[in-house]
Design a protein around this motif. Structure first.
Motif, PDB file in Angstrom:
ATOM      1  N   GLY A  87       3.456  14.672  13.042  1.00  0.00           N
ATOM      2  CA  GLY A  87       2.218  14.537  12.401  1.00  0.00           C
ATOM      3  C   GLY A  87       1.558  15.614  11.669  1.00  0.00           C
ATOM      4  O   GLY A  87       2.527  16.594  11.519  1.00  0.00           O
ATOM      5  N   GLY A  88       0.446  15.455  11.209  1.00  0.00           N
ATOM      6  CA  GLY A  88      -0.110  16.524  10.657  1.00  0.00           C
ATOM      7  C   GLY A  88      -0.030  16.475   9.053  1.00  0.00           C
ATOM      8  O   GLY A  88       0.827  15.280   8.597  1.00  0.00           O
ATOM      9  N   THR A  89      -0.890  17.137   8.412  1.00  0.00           N
ATOM     10  CA  THR A  89      -0.958  16.992   6.891  1.00  0.00           C
ATOM     11  C   THR A  89       0.504  17.010   6.230  1.00  0.00           C
ATOM     12  O   THR A  89       0.606  16.176   5.273  1.00  0.00           O
ATOM     13  N   LEU A  90       1.216  18.086   6.473  1.00  0.00           N
ATOM     14  CA  LEU A  90       2.405  18.023   5.844  1.00  0.00           C
ATOM     15  C   LEU A  90       3.379  17.052   6.157  1.00  0.00           C
ATOM     16  O   LEU A  90       4.241  16.560   4.918  1.00  0.00           O
ATOM     17  N   ASN A  91       3.463  16.407   7.294  1.00  0.00           N
ATOM     18  CA  ASN A  91       4.477  15.484   7.364  1.00  0.00           C
ATOM     19  C   ASN A  91       3.783  14.022   6.918  1.00  0.00           C
ATOM     20  O   ASN A  91       4.728  13.086   6.450  1.00  0.00           O
ATOM     21  N   VAL A  92       2.391  13.963   6.589  1.00  0.00           N
ATOM     22  CA  VAL A  92       1.978  12.816   6.095  1.00  0.00           C
ATOM     23  C   VAL A  92       2.415  12.577   4.671  1.00  0.00           C
ATOM     24  O   VAL A  92       2.557  11.539   4.075  1.00  0.00           O
ATOM     25  N   LEU A  93       2.324  14.054   4.148  1.00  0.00           N
ATOM     26  CA  LEU A  93       2.828  14.047   2.632  1.00  0.00           C
ATOM     27  C   LEU A  93       4.237  13.602   2.397  1.00  0.00           C
ATOM     28  O   LEU A  93       4.870  13.062   1.452  1.00  0.00           O
ATOM     29  N   LYS A  94       5.097  14.336   3.465  1.00  0.00           N
ATOM     30  CA  LYS A  94       6.616  14.305   3.237  1.00  0.00           C
ATOM     31  C   LYS A  94       7.344  13.088   3.905  1.00  0.00           C
ATOM     32  O   LYS A  94       8.497  12.933   3.226  1.00  0.00           O
ATOM     33  N   ARG A  95       6.623  12.391   4.643  1.00  0.00           N
ATOM     34  CA  ARG A  95       7.520  11.330   5.612  1.00  0.00           C
ATOM     35  C   ARG A  95       6.675   9.828   5.367  1.00  0.00           C
ATOM     36  O   ARG A  95       5.287  10.065   5.347  1.00  0.00           O
ATOM     37  N   PRO A  96       7.246   8.962   5.267  1.00  0.00           N
ATOM     38  CA  PRO A  96       6.635   7.777   5.104  1.00  0.00           C
ATOM     39  C   PRO A  96       5.739   7.342   6.546  1.00  0.00           C
ATOM     40  O   PRO A  96       6.305   7.746   7.410  1.00  0.00           O
ATOM     41  N   ILE A  97       4.568   6.724   6.221  1.00  0.00           N
ATOM     42  CA  ILE A  97       3.798   6.367   7.367  1.00  0.00           C
ATOM     43  C   ILE A  97       3.972   4.942   7.584  1.00  0.00           C
ATOM     44  O   ILE A  97       3.845   4.113   6.605  1.00  0.00           O
ATOM     45  N   GLY A  98       4.170   4.373   8.941  1.00  0.00           N
ATOM     46  CA  GLY A  98       4.140   2.936   9.141  1.00  0.00           C
ATOM     47  C   GLY A  98       2.626   2.221   9.250  1.00  0.00           C
ATOM     48  O   GLY A  98       1.754   2.915  10.096  1.00  0.00           O
ATOM     49  N   VAL A  99       2.234   1.493   8.510  1.00  0.00           N
ATOM     50  CA  VAL A  99       0.952   0.572   8.760  1.00  0.00           C
ATOM     51  C   VAL A  99       1.604  -0.736   8.773  1.00  0.00           C
ATOM     52  O   VAL A  99       1.846  -1.460   7.705  1.00  0.00           O
ATOM     53  N   THR A 100       1.760  -1.307   9.912  1.00  0.00           N
ATOM     54  CA  THR A 100       2.421  -2.568  10.254  1.00  0.00           C
ATOM     55  C   THR A 100       1.771  -3.716   9.120  1.00  0.00           C
ATOM     56  O   THR A 100       0.826  -3.875   9.068  1.00  0.00           O
ATOM     57  N   PRO A 101       2.880  -4.479   8.426  1.00  0.00           N
ATOM     58  CA  PRO A 101       4.333  -4.278   8.386  1.00  0.00           C
ATOM     59  C   PRO A 101       4.702  -3.514   7.175  1.00  0.00           C
ATOM     60  O   PRO A 101       5.887  -3.619   6.856  1.00  0.00           O
ATOM     61  N   ALA A 102       4.007  -2.582   7.042  1.00  0.00           N
ATOM     62  CA  ALA A 102       4.244  -1.771   5.401  1.00  0.00           C
ATOM     63  C   ALA A 102       4.784  -0.585   6.218  1.00  0.00           C
ATOM     64  O   ALA A 102       4.487   0.029   6.981  1.00  0.00           O
ATOM     65  N   SER A 103       5.579   0.138   5.086  1.00  0.00           N
ATOM     66  CA  SER A 103       6.068   1.532   5.210  1.00  0.00           C
ATOM     67  C   SER A 103       5.379   2.212   4.014  1.00  0.00           C
ATOM     68  O   SER A 103       5.987   1.776   2.747  1.00  0.00           O
ATOM     69  N   LEU A 104       4.702   3.324   4.020  1.00  0.00           N
ATOM     70  CA  LEU A 104       3.890   3.670   2.801  1.00  0.00           C
ATOM     71  C   LEU A 104       4.163   5.416   2.649  1.00  0.00           C
ATOM     72  O   LEU A 104       4.186   6.194   3.578  1.00  0.00           O
ATOM     73  N   SER A 105       4.541   5.647   1.394  1.00  0.00           N
ATOM     74  CA  SER A 105       5.015   7.001   1.079  1.00  0.00           C
ATOM     75  C   SER A 105       3.572   7.601   0.286  1.00  0.00           C
ATOM     76  O   SER A 105       3.113   6.912  -0.675  1.00  0.00           O
TER      77      SER A 105
END
Length: 1019
Positions: A87-105
């Motif tokens: 988690g955290g700001t850097l991981n939000v920027l560098k890894r896609p986050i899941g918002v069911t059913p989507a994956s957003l970068s």
């Protein structure tokens, strides 16, 4: 000019150069600590189909608003998750986050190539915004001058102060006292902004973690005149680089995408001993960013095959710099999309670098398995691992220097590596990277394909080897990171100045700047030299002997250094100085190092310091460790196998460094160990009883310079060295080191002519040995071919010994030295100079084998019977404490190889021992040595005690403890006082008038009487 105008100018510049600009905080969501508009616009422009799965275009306004809230709330939830759990700001920027059913970068870093139009478009779509006067708190009305966003995610805060009204110190205080992160999502570590800046007209500071009054800000400045600060600029502030360069849109996105990473590591507080799991965001300091980006730009322009010397001082953060360089080189591509380097190899002897490098690469790279460390296992297993990793195309490989020779035989034959290019990053590059091992490394990585069915053509391989040594045909790029380059290192890795042609570093972060910025301490500030005065005498002055004057002087000085009186006097100075000055530093946790000239000295120092501690009731208050390699024999005690383990019985399996870091031990005595690469910030004092010069002086004394909260002072007591020489050594590396005297390539021909002039080695022998070496014929065959020259050398040596031909022996000794000098010099010079002469290369191969069979087969016998030498007077005098001031604006001058093995053999010079003793006394007697400095009365008593048969019998029949309390020793010492009195009645008379000779007996026992008696009894 007020802050408002300063803010306005900065923001106007950014708005004109690709940044979105919000003059107010309108649209900022305080609870979420986001700028939702930019986040949603970025997703809509770059991932409309995925966003449509959550925010459905066909839905009502309320449904779409609900969908947008789902996205924002999901982002907030991941932001609030522990960075160790992705988690955290850097991981939000560098890894896609899941918002069911989507994956957003939520961010697109700079692509490695421009061949993918979609990725390029996404990178161009990144939205960078500067917002002024942000009311960030839901609990009070506090405002931040600026907040910087990337795609709606806050990544930085900025407080601005103009030096016309307030300076940077006011903003630093403001962050520490008024910007409390508790309960503030924008300021909380991990959850909020990744970095916080203070900017004034003159200076820039940064921190990645706000912690109230414990907040630690780092300078983020270009440096001025190789020191702290920033250079003046026409018509603008010195800090204009920050908004014109660091915040340039492409640069800022590059820092966020390819520099920033988390570091998690277990730490033990050296002051309290408490263990914590440390979470850090690694943001580059200015010189780190500058070095990495300059390297990338230069290699893009020049291609692979170059050499780069990065002279970064201790305290520069070399571990991070190496990690960033390794990752950048591994991801570097040509304009047509081909990787510039097939692999990156990091060479270091620091195990900590291996672990940190792997973790940093894992943070910077989205793909697993990019890094492989090969630092453990047997020689054979490491060889196989390295070969496998290279052939598998592993991007980054971490190894020790010693790993490469293990893999030479395996990889040299593999055609799969013939055309590959490599970046080799050397940590603390000194001579170890510029000798046989580095040449072997080049062989490993550029081995030519050969037909296994036929013998190798020697001439072809030799020519190929020389060509590879000169730049490696553009296949290997060397990156050398060091704080203290030698002349040879500058010559091998340095880059010539475009105007003067003088080789210098590719990038410089000087010792001066590190000191002025507070990353290391100035260890020369409290430098206290001592003056040693003594006289010696021959016990039998009527039996003068003729001796080799040079060797006799060396042996006499070593005898004085090991003398119990010498060590005992210094031990008293060391312990009492430590107690009075050092022990109270750092809340009573300060430590000290005693630097000795030999392993035997280190052992005796340990023995005498421990005895002093016991006698003065300091047991449990002061503990000592001794560090040395191998084993050593002490002739005074008869112990022939003293090791580090036997000398430190309290370790109980712990590593010496780990034990020293605890509370049990305060003083470490060292002999050629822990003088380089040893980082212990609790070291405050150093006691030097070893001759130091040049780079060794800088590296040794710099063990004290590590910074820790509360550490302001360091102390050096030097019993041996001239303060002016120490100052001169540090001056070389205080700013920029330059190679002002380049190597002379013709020294190779000079040495070769000298060797041939001795008529020991025949050219036929050379050809035969080279043929056996190149074609890897059996060991016995190789030995048989070198034996003719070997026998010729030893026949002449034995004849010279039998006929007492000192001149011939001196010529043969000089020949042996020239052989070794040739090998060392050629290994270095052949890497920067193509001799275009296979004959020279043949001799280099032959001599590398030949030097092993002409090594001295037995130690040189001493020229003196030191039992007949006595110390008559001794005085150790404290001089005035000094602050050795380093001079600004002077580049350090270094020299390459200008001579080697070029000296002339000299006939041994003989002289009378009495004359040598007189010369030595004249040199070291100093002024004013008097009766109070006389020690020969004690020597005489000690000598008679050792020869006493009854005391010998007592020592053989009893343990040390029983002997020390025996009544016999008291009565016998009383009797021998009369026997020992001849020749110095006055001093003996003073001893006889003592009411109690217990003090004398105590000194005799401390000087090793028991051990000497047992040794004498066995003879």
């Amino acid at each position: 000019m007020h802050e408002e105008a300063f803010e306005s100018e900065l923001c106007t510049h950014l708005a004109a150069n690709g940044w979105l600009y919000s003059p107010t905080d309108a649209g900022y969501d305080r609870e979420r600590a986001l700028f939702p508009e930019d986040l949603l616009v970025f997703l809509q422009e770059t991932q409309p189909d995925d966003l449509a799965k959550v925010v459905k275009p066909e839905g009502t306004d309320a449904q779409q608003a609900q969908g947008r809230s789902r996205v924002l709330d999901r982002v907030v939830r991941v932001l609030a998750t522990d960075p160790m759990n992705s988690g955290g700001t850097l991981n939000v920027l560098k890894r896609p986050i899941g918002v069911t059913p989507a994956s957003l970068s939520l961010f697109q870093s700079r692509p490695a190539t421009d061949l993918n139009a979609t990725t390029e478009a996404r990178f161009a779509a990144n939205r960078v915004r500067v917002m002024r006067q942000v009311s960030y708190s839901t609990r009070n009305g506090n405002r931040l001058d600026l907040v910087l966003f990337v795609n709606g995610i806050p990544v930085a805060t900025v407080e601005i102060k103009t030096d016309l009204t307030q300076n940077a110190a006011a903003a630093l205080k403001q962050y520490a006292q008024d910007r409390v992160p508790v309960g503030e999502p924008l300021l909380a570590f991990g959850r909020g902004a990744l970095v916080h800046f203070v900017v004034s007209n003159e200076l820039v500071f940064m921190t990645t973690k706000l912690a109230g009054v414990n907040t630690y800000f780092l300078p983020f400045n270009q440096g001025r005149n190789n020191g702290a600060g920033n250079p003046n600029r026409d018509e603008t502030s010195p800090t204009a680089f920050f908004w014109e360069e660091t915040l340039q849109r492409e640069t800022w996105l590059d820092i966020v995408g390819r520099f920033l990473h988390y570091r998690f590591e277990e730490r033990q507080d050296p002051l309290t001993g408490a263990k914590t799991y440390d979470r850090q965001v690694r943001f580059p300091r200015y010189h780190q960013w500058r070095a990495v980006t300059k390297l990338e730009a230069t290699i893009r322009s020049e291609g692979p095959g170059g050499s780069y010397l990065i002279q970064h001082s201790a305290g520069s953060g070399k571990t991070d710099s190496i990690a960033w360089t390794a990752h950048r080189m591994a991801s570097l591509h040509t304009p047509v999309g081909r990787k510039v380097f097939d692999g990156v190899i990091v060479v270091s002897d620091r195990q900590v670098l291996d672990g940190q490098l792997q973790r940093a690469v894992e943070q910077l790279e989205s793909r697993p398995g990019v890094f492989e460390g090969i630092t453990s296992g047997s020689d054979g297993s490491k060889s196989a691992q390295l070969a496998q990793a290279l052939l598998a195309g592993r991007q980054i490989i971490g190894v020790t220097l010693q790993t490469f020779p293990f893999a030479l035989d395996v990889i040299e034959k593999d055609v799969g590596l013939a055309d590959r290019t490599y970046a080799v990053i050397a940590d603390e590059a000194h001579s170890s990277q510029s000798g046989e091992a580095a040449a072997s490394l080049k062989q490993v990585l550029t081995a030519s394909a050969e037909d296994d069915e036929n013998l190798v053509d020697s001439e072809a391989v030799l020519a190929d080897l020389m060509d590879r040594n000169v730049g490696g045909r553009g296949t290997i790029s060397f990156f050398a990171f060091t704080a203290t380059p030698k002349g040879k290192t500058l010559e091998l890795f340095g880059r010539p100045d475009q105007i003067t042609g003088v080789p210098g570093p590719f990038d410089l972060y000087s010792m001066k700047q590190a000191i002025e910025e507070g990353f290391i301490l100035d260890v020369l500030k409290n430098y206290l030299p001592y003056d040693l005065a003594f006289t010696v005498a021959h016990a039998h002055a009527d039996r003068d002997v003729e001796v080799d004057t040079k060797k006799a002087n060396t042996e006499l000085m070593r005898w004085v250094r090991l003398h119990p009186v010498n060590i005992a006097q210094k031990v008293a100075v060391i312990v009492e100085h430590f107690r009075a000055n050092v022990s109270s530093e750092l809340g009573g946790r300060a430590k000290a190092m005693v630097v000795t000239a030999s392993r035997l000295e280190a052992v005796r120092y340990k023995t005498q310091i421990d005895a002093y501690i016991k006698d003065h009731g300091l047991t449990g208050v002061l503990g000592t460790l001794v560090a040395f390699s191998g084993s050593v024999a002490d002739p005074d005690t008869g112990d022939s196998d003293i090791t580090e383990a036997t000398s430190n019985p309290g370790l109980h399996g712990r590593r010496l460094e780990a034990a020293f870091a605890g509370e049990e031990y305060q003083v470490m005595i060292v002999a050629s160990k822990f003088q380089t690469g040893f980082d212990q910030p609790l070291l405050v004092g150093m006691y030097v009883d070893k001759k130091l010069s040049g780079i060794t002086a800088v590296q040794t004394l710099s063990r004290l310079n590590r910074v820790i909260p509360g550490k302001e002072n360091t102390y050096i007591l030097d019993f041996v060295n001239d303060p002016a020489e120490i100052l001169a050594a540090f001056q070389v590396y205080y700013e920029e080191a330059l190679l002002t005297t380049p190597s002379d390539p013709d020294v190779i021909h000079d040495m070769l002519g000298k060797l041939q002039g001795m008529h020991i080695v025949d050219e036929i022998d050379v050809d035969q040995v080279v043929d056996a070496w190149i074609n890897k014929i059996s060991n016995n065959t190789l030995y048989s071919r070198v034996k003719t020259s070997r026998d010729r050398f030893w026949d002449r040596w034995r004849t010279a010994a039998e006929t007492s031909d000192d001149l011939e022996r001196a010529r043969l000794e000089d020949f042996r030295g020239t052989v070794n000098a040739f090998v060392r010099s050629y290994d270095f010079l052949s890497q920067i100079i193509n001799y275009e002469d296979t004959r020279v290369e043949k001799w280099a191969i032959f001599l590398r084998v030949f030097r092993r069979v002409i090594e001295r087969d037995e130690p040189q016998a001493p020229v003196l019977d030191l039992d007949d030498v006595i110390l008559t007077h001794y005085r150790l005098r404290r001089m005035d404490q000094q602050s050795l001031g380093l001079t600004q604006g002077e580049a350090g001058e270094l020299a390459g190889i200008t001579e080697g093995g070029s000296g002339q053999a000299k006939e041994t010079k003989y002289g009378w021992l009495s004359e040598i003793i007189n010369q030595l006394n004249t040199l070291f007697a100093g002024s004013g040595l008097g009766e109070t400095d006389q020690v020969n009365s004690f020597e005489s008593v000690f000598r008679h005690a050792v020869d006493n048969p009854q005391l010998q019998a007592e020592a053989m029949a009893n343990t040390q403890a029983d002997f020390d309390t025996s009544p016999t020793i008291h009565s016998q010492v009383e009797e021998l006082l009369y026997t020992a009195g001849e020749g110095h009645e006055k001093a003996i008379s003073a001893l006889l008038q003592m009411e109690d000779i217990g003090g004398l007996i105590k000194v005799l026992l401390q000087a090793g009487l028991y051990e000497r008696l047992r040794s004498a009894a066995r003879e």
